[in-house]
Design an enzyme around this catalytic site. Structure first.
Site, PDB file in Angstrom:
ATOM      1  N   GLN A 146       0.831  -1.203   0.000  1.00 28.26           N
ATOM      2  CA  GLN A 146       0.000   0.000   0.000  1.00 28.26           C
ATOM      3  C   GLN A 146       0.865   1.252   0.000  1.00 28.26           C
ATOM      4  O   GLN A 146       1.905   1.310   0.636  1.00 28.26           O
ATOM      5  CB  GLN A 146      -0.916  -0.008   1.221  1.00 28.26           C
ATOM      6  N   SER A 160       3.840  -6.703   2.539  1.00 26.05           N
ATOM      7  CA  SER A 160       2.541  -6.625   3.204  1.00 26.05           C
ATOM      8  C   SER A 160       1.446  -7.176   2.285  1.00 26.05           C
ATOM      9  O   SER A 160       1.475  -8.353   1.951  1.00 26.05           O
ATOM     10  CB  SER A 160       2.260  -5.192   3.659  1.00 26.05           C
ATOM     11  N   LEU A 161       0.497  -6.365   1.824  1.00 28.04           N
ATOM     12  CA  LEU A 161      -0.548  -6.885   0.943  1.00 28.04           C
ATOM     13  C   LEU A 161       0.060  -7.524  -0.300  1.00 28.04           C
ATOM     14  O   LEU A 161      -0.539  -8.420  -0.912  1.00 28.04           O
ATOM     15  CB  LEU A 161      -1.535  -5.785   0.543  1.00 28.04           C
ATOM     16  N   ARG A 184      -9.453  -7.810   4.333  1.00 30.47           N
ATOM     17  CA  ARG A 184      -8.265  -7.404   5.086  1.00 30.47           C
ATOM     18  C   ARG A 184      -8.240  -5.887   5.269  1.00 30.47           C
ATOM     19  O   ARG A 184      -7.985  -5.385   6.365  1.00 30.47           O
ATOM     20  CB  ARG A 184      -7.018  -7.881   4.354  1.00 30.47           C
ATOM     21  N   HIS A 232       0.540  -3.589  11.144  1.00 22.01           N
ATOM     22  CA  HIS A 232       1.669  -4.439  11.560  1.00 22.01           C
ATOM     23  C   HIS A 232       2.131  -4.186  12.992  1.00 22.01           C
ATOM     24  O   HIS A 232       3.317  -4.081  13.269  1.00 22.01           O
ATOM     25  CB  HIS A 232       2.828  -4.312  10.562  1.00 22.01           C
ATOM     26  N   GLN A 280       1.028 -12.185   9.790  1.00 25.32           N
ATOM     27  CA  GLN A 280       1.503 -10.994   9.085  1.00 25.32           C
ATOM     28  C   GLN A 280       0.706  -9.737   9.440  1.00 25.32           C
ATOM     29  O   GLN A 280       1.227  -8.624   9.392  1.00 25.32           O
ATOM     30  CB  GLN A 280       1.423 -11.272   7.567  1.00 25.32           C
TER      31      GLN A 280
END
Length: 313
Positions: free
Chosen positions: A10, A95-96, A120, A204, A253
């Site tokens: 992102q 991440s994503l 998510r 996170h 994660q």
């Protein structure tokens, strides 16, 4: 040449992304249509026309970035006449981007990936009321120094290193008041810059626990296949092809640190010399040499990049 395909997280979203691919390639249009159908929304139209404030919403940005990455992969496979396993030796995502990597390597179905990322994004946004969490970039401090700053700033609240992106580039996440304290402490400890990031939630860190619970339930019902090429996972910075392990790591994660610097070094140890960033932006390819000077990074965003890359095979 030994390559890893890496997938952006992102922040790389921009109005117009994927548009040239859709104009040039039928398979790219089919990816965007399948994502729209899976989500029941006109996401591709939003990606092309905005408004930017809607595209930036976590629940839209995450599936949108994945869609662009998958459009590039499908175009590479179609135009090059080769599967991903003939073009890359491993995959990883920030991440994503880890979901994009898993969809690209056929561990996840495209429609499932889109729905998981929509959920998510919604779950991460809902986990912490707006304004109660924050993230900040600490530039010029290494991971150990950043962890010390976060620990000192916490004062009973959550504050932790969230993204270890590159030497001297660590992002912290947590309660807004703790992150504000960390900005002051970081500058006292020699940070070149310490700046709040324009994000809507503290990703996170342990404040995301409610989102991790929701993702755990959704992933338990999702079919995951062994990826066509190994995944270097965010939370372990280690190679994996086991579906059950991948499922657990995707849950971990949500609250866990993105160990990107370590992941890239693991790829280097596996013999990778080139990171090929697939999708929107050039953040990860730009970090390659900062992490290890022997690595090179290239980005594939549009049709011209596709042509250049396929000519290099």
């Amino acid at each position: 040449m030994s390559r890893a395909f890496v997938f952006p997280g992102q922040g790389s979203q921009a109005i117009g992304m994927g548009g040239e691919l859709a104009d040039a390639f039928v398979v790219a249009r089919e990816v965007f249509e399948e994502v729209d159908d899976a989500l029941g929304q006109h996401l591709f139209k939003l990606m092309q026309e905005g408004p930017d404030s809607d595209l930036t919403l976590t629940e839209n940005a995450q599936p949108a970035l994945m869609a662009v990455s998958l459009a590039v992969i499908r175009v590479l496979e179609s135009e090059g006449g080769k599967p991903i396993s003939d073009m890359a030796d491993c995959v990883a995502g920030h991440s994503l981007g880890e979901y994009s990597a898993l969809a690209a390597s056929r561990a996840l179905e495209l429609a499932d990936t889109a729905r998981l990322l929509k959920l998510r994004g919604q779950a991460m946004q809902a986990a912490v009321p707006v304004g109660e969490g924050a993230m900040a970039a600490l530039l010029g401090l290494d991971l150990e120094q950043a962890e010390a700053v976060a620990a000192e700033a916490a004062q009973g609240e959550i504050c932790a290193a969230a993204n270890d992106n590159a030497p001297g580039q660590v992002v912290i996440s947590g309660a807004a008041s703790a992150v504000e304290r960390a900005l002051v402490i970081a500058k006292e400890k020699g940070a070149k810059r310490a700046v709040l990031l324009p994000v809507s939630a503290p990703f996170h860190c342990e404040l995301m626990a409610p989102a991790a619970d929701k993702m755990g339930r959704a992933l338990a019902e999702t079919v995951i296949q062994p990826p066509a090429v190994p995944l270097i996972a965010n939370v372990t910075a280690a190679r994996t092809v086991d579906p059950d392990m991948i499922r657990r790591q995707l849950v971990e994660q949500v609250c866990g640190r993105v160990r990107w610097r370590e992941s890239v070094l693991v790829m280097k140890d596996l013999g990778i010399d080139t990171l090929v960033e697939v999708g929107a932006g050039k953040v990860l390819s730009g970090l390659a040499k900062r992490i290890d000077r022997d690595l090179s990074g290239v980005a594939i965003n549009g049709p011209a990049d596709v042509e250049t890359f396929l000519a290099s095979l």
